[in-house]
Structures are given as structure tokens and as C-alpha cells.
Design a protein around this motif. Sequence first.
Motif, PDB file in Angstrom:
ATOM      1  N   THR A   1      41.549  35.841  45.117  1.00  0.00           N
ATOM      2  CA  THR A   1      42.314  36.580  44.456  1.00  0.00           C
ATOM      3  C   THR A   1      41.614  36.606  43.055  1.00  0.00           C
ATOM      4  O   THR A   1      41.620  37.955  42.554  1.00  0.00           O
ATOM      5  CB  THR A   1      43.567  35.791  44.367  1.00  0.00           C
ATOM      6  OG1 THR A   1      44.207  35.348  45.719  1.00  0.00           O
ATOM      7  CG2 THR A   1      44.626  36.419  43.408  1.00  0.00           C
ATOM      8  N   THR A   2      40.997  35.495  42.581  1.00  0.00           N
ATOM      9  CA  THR A   2      40.474  35.720  41.322  1.00  0.00           C
ATOM     10  C   THR A   2      39.269  36.676  41.349  1.00  0.00           C
ATOM     11  O   THR A   2      38.981  37.298  40.504  1.00  0.00           O
ATOM     12  CB  THR A   2      39.868  34.237  40.948  1.00  0.00           C
ATOM     13  OG1 THR A   2      40.881  33.432  41.034  1.00  0.00           O
ATOM     14  CG2 THR A   2      39.205  34.333  39.424  1.00  0.00           C
ATOM     15  N   ALA A   3      38.526  36.757  42.374  1.00  0.00           N
ATOM     16  CA  ALA A   3      37.372  37.550  42.367  1.00  0.00           C
ATOM     17  C   ALA A   3      37.690  38.988  42.693  1.00  0.00           C
ATOM     18  O   ALA A   3      37.192  39.929  41.959  1.00  0.00           O
ATOM     19  CB  ALA A   3      36.297  37.305  43.715  1.00  0.00           C
ATOM     20  N   ALA A   4      39.037  39.241  43.334  1.00  0.00           N
ATOM     21  CA  ALA A   4      39.523  40.657  43.238  1.00  0.00           C
ATOM     22  C   ALA A   4      39.881  41.169  42.180  1.00  0.00           C
ATOM     23  O   ALA A   4      40.064  42.363  41.698  1.00  0.00           O
ATOM     24  CB  ALA A   4      40.649  40.571  44.473  1.00  0.00           C
ATOM     25  N   LEU A   5      40.417  39.968  41.313  1.00  0.00           N
ATOM     26  CA  LEU A   5      41.181  40.567  39.912  1.00  0.00           C
ATOM     27  C   LEU A   5      40.001  40.976  39.096  1.00  0.00           C
ATOM     28  O   LEU A   5      39.978  41.822  38.379  1.00  0.00           O
ATOM     29  CB  LEU A   5      41.956  39.596  39.272  1.00  0.00           C
ATOM     30  CG  LEU A   5      43.404  39.267  39.376  1.00  0.00           C
ATOM     31  CD1 LEU A   5      43.872  37.978  39.218  1.00  0.00           C
ATOM     32  CD2 LEU A   5      43.994  40.297  38.886  1.00  0.00           C
ATOM     33  N   LEU A   6      38.712  40.302  39.156  1.00  0.00           N
ATOM     34  CA  LEU A   6      37.707  40.403  38.568  1.00  0.00           C
ATOM     35  C   LEU A   6      36.942  41.654  38.632  1.00  0.00           C
ATOM     36  O   LEU A   6      36.720  42.444  37.804  1.00  0.00           O
ATOM     37  CB  LEU A   6      36.653  39.234  38.491  1.00  0.00           C
ATOM     38  CG  LEU A   6      35.329  39.344  37.925  1.00  0.00           C
ATOM     39  CD1 LEU A   6      35.459  39.377  36.252  1.00  0.00           C
ATOM     40  CD2 LEU A   6      34.359  38.389  38.182  1.00  0.00           C
TER      41      LEU A   6
END
Length: 321
Positions: free
Chosen positions: A114-119
Motif C-alpha cells: 500500500t505504501t509503495a502504491a501510494l508513493l
Amino acid sequence: MPKNFTLNPINFIFLLILSFISITVGVADFQWTEFFAQPEQMQVLLISRLPRTAAIVLVGATLGVAGMVLQIVLKNRFIEPSMIGASQSAALGVLLISLLFPAASLLLKMSVATTAALLGMGIFTVLLQRLPPHQSLMVPLVGIVFGNIIEAITTFIAYETDSLQMLSIWFAGDFSAVLAGRYELLWLTAILAVIVYIMADQLSITGLGRNISTALGINYRQMTWFALIVVAMITAVVVVTVGQIPFIGLVVPNIISRLSGDRLRHNLPSVVLLGANLVLICDIIGRVINAPYEVPISTVFGIVGTLIFLYLLFKGKAHEK
């Protein structure tokens, strides 16, 4: 065709029929006539067929919702999670956490994804601001290039660490490995879709722009981040569980918008039903076209989605002229 026209009753009937077919079709022998006579039939149903069908419905429905949210908030009809780097970034995040912490739980993998997708979506948003506002067709093209760059980086890392086989799980969406106990995380995406429905009016106002949103009492920045986080979480859960499936978030919202207009709350039930039905159809085709082998759902829907995307792209270009 009136704008308030919906195909919800027809779509719901198709959903029931396709779900029944999905439960019936497969490599393992399953006969409804012997359901009560043989205990093995009950095991096939509860362990394999029902979880797989539920996973297909959840993925198709929620990826369609994620695509519609993106298109409303970012004000572009030609984008979806896999076209702005979200899916590719999520796969990169899962690969990194799997390499660094092989024993990581599914929840931790989902959080990192999720964090990587947001980034990834954040970087794409920065790129988006540099594009001319009137060149809407440039957005998906830049998004495809951006996603391919992330995918190339991910593939290079996997190649250097002998993880290409593991990476193929997240790059090629496939429901063949879905069993009871391996898909339940997808129910989180259903909860997120319900939250989107509750917040549909605020999201629709956010899609009108910063000035109008502020005038109507909506925190534009907060709602934009809310939309991106929801999309990132849905994308991450799908990638972690079954892998990438492109074009669902592009095709489904565009079809419904052409039939029913641009009302988010009004369209969400139709998006859910049509998304589930399209993925069910493509999965059934993948299972029967080369039986007893399966063609991955990402391949089947990729072909269908590409054709529909090109049709929408050139039709939109013709309208601009």
C-alpha cells in the motif's frame, strides 16, 4: 438512452448465473447430482470453488470501484490503477519485503505494498502536473510508460536475486491458487468499497476541483488523499492475493458512465456488478479454452481490455476533433 437507465437487475441475474457456472467449471470433478452422496464434492465446493468465485467477484467489483474513484478525483476517464504506476509499485513493494523479510505476514506485505502504491501514485501525480491540461489522452500514455519503468526496475531486482518465478505471481493475475484461507484478505476491499459509497458525494464534489470543493465546504486535499489511499489499499490487496489484472478499472467505469452518466453514488452498484461479471466471464473462458490447463485471467482480460481501451481512446480523440 436515458441517463438514469441502469442494468443492475440484468447484471445481478448474470452474476448469479456466472457464479453458478464458475462453481461448476474446473479441473477437479464436481457434480451437483453427487453433492450429497460424496463427501469429496463438499470439500471441492468449500475449499476451492466457492473461495475462487468469491475472490473473482471481489476483485472485479473493487478494482472497478478503484478505477472510478481515480477517474472522478483526477478528472480523467483514461486512467486506472495499473496505468498510473499503482499496481507496479505495489508489486515492487511486495518483492522488496519478501526479499528482506521472507517470513513477513500477509498483513505486513499488504501494508508495504500500500505504501509503495501510494508513493508510485504520488510520483505520477507530480508528473501529471507538468502535462498540458487539455491533453487528456497524454495522461494514460505517460502512465503506461511510467508503469513500465517501475516494472522494469522490479524485474531487474528479481533477476539479480533469482526471484523471477516469485515475481511472476504478482505480475500475472491468476485465480488458480485461490483456496480457503488464502483469499480472505480480499474482504477488506469490500469494506473499502462500502466506505467509498458512503463518501461518494464528497468524492464527486472533490472531482469538481479545488475552488468549488472549498466553496462547498469540502477539504480538497484531505479528500484527494483519502481517494488515493483507498485506491492504493485495494490495489495492494489484489496484487498480494492474486496479482495484477489490468484494465478492469478502466473499462468498467467507462462503460457505466456512457450508459448512466457521471453520478458516482448512482453508478457504484452498476460498476460493482459489471466488474464482477466481466472478470467471471474472462476467468471461465480462461478455464475452458485450453482445458485442463488454465489461461491466466490477466491474459484474457488484458486482450479484452486492450481492445476496449483502444476503442475508447480513438473514440475520445474523434470527439475532441
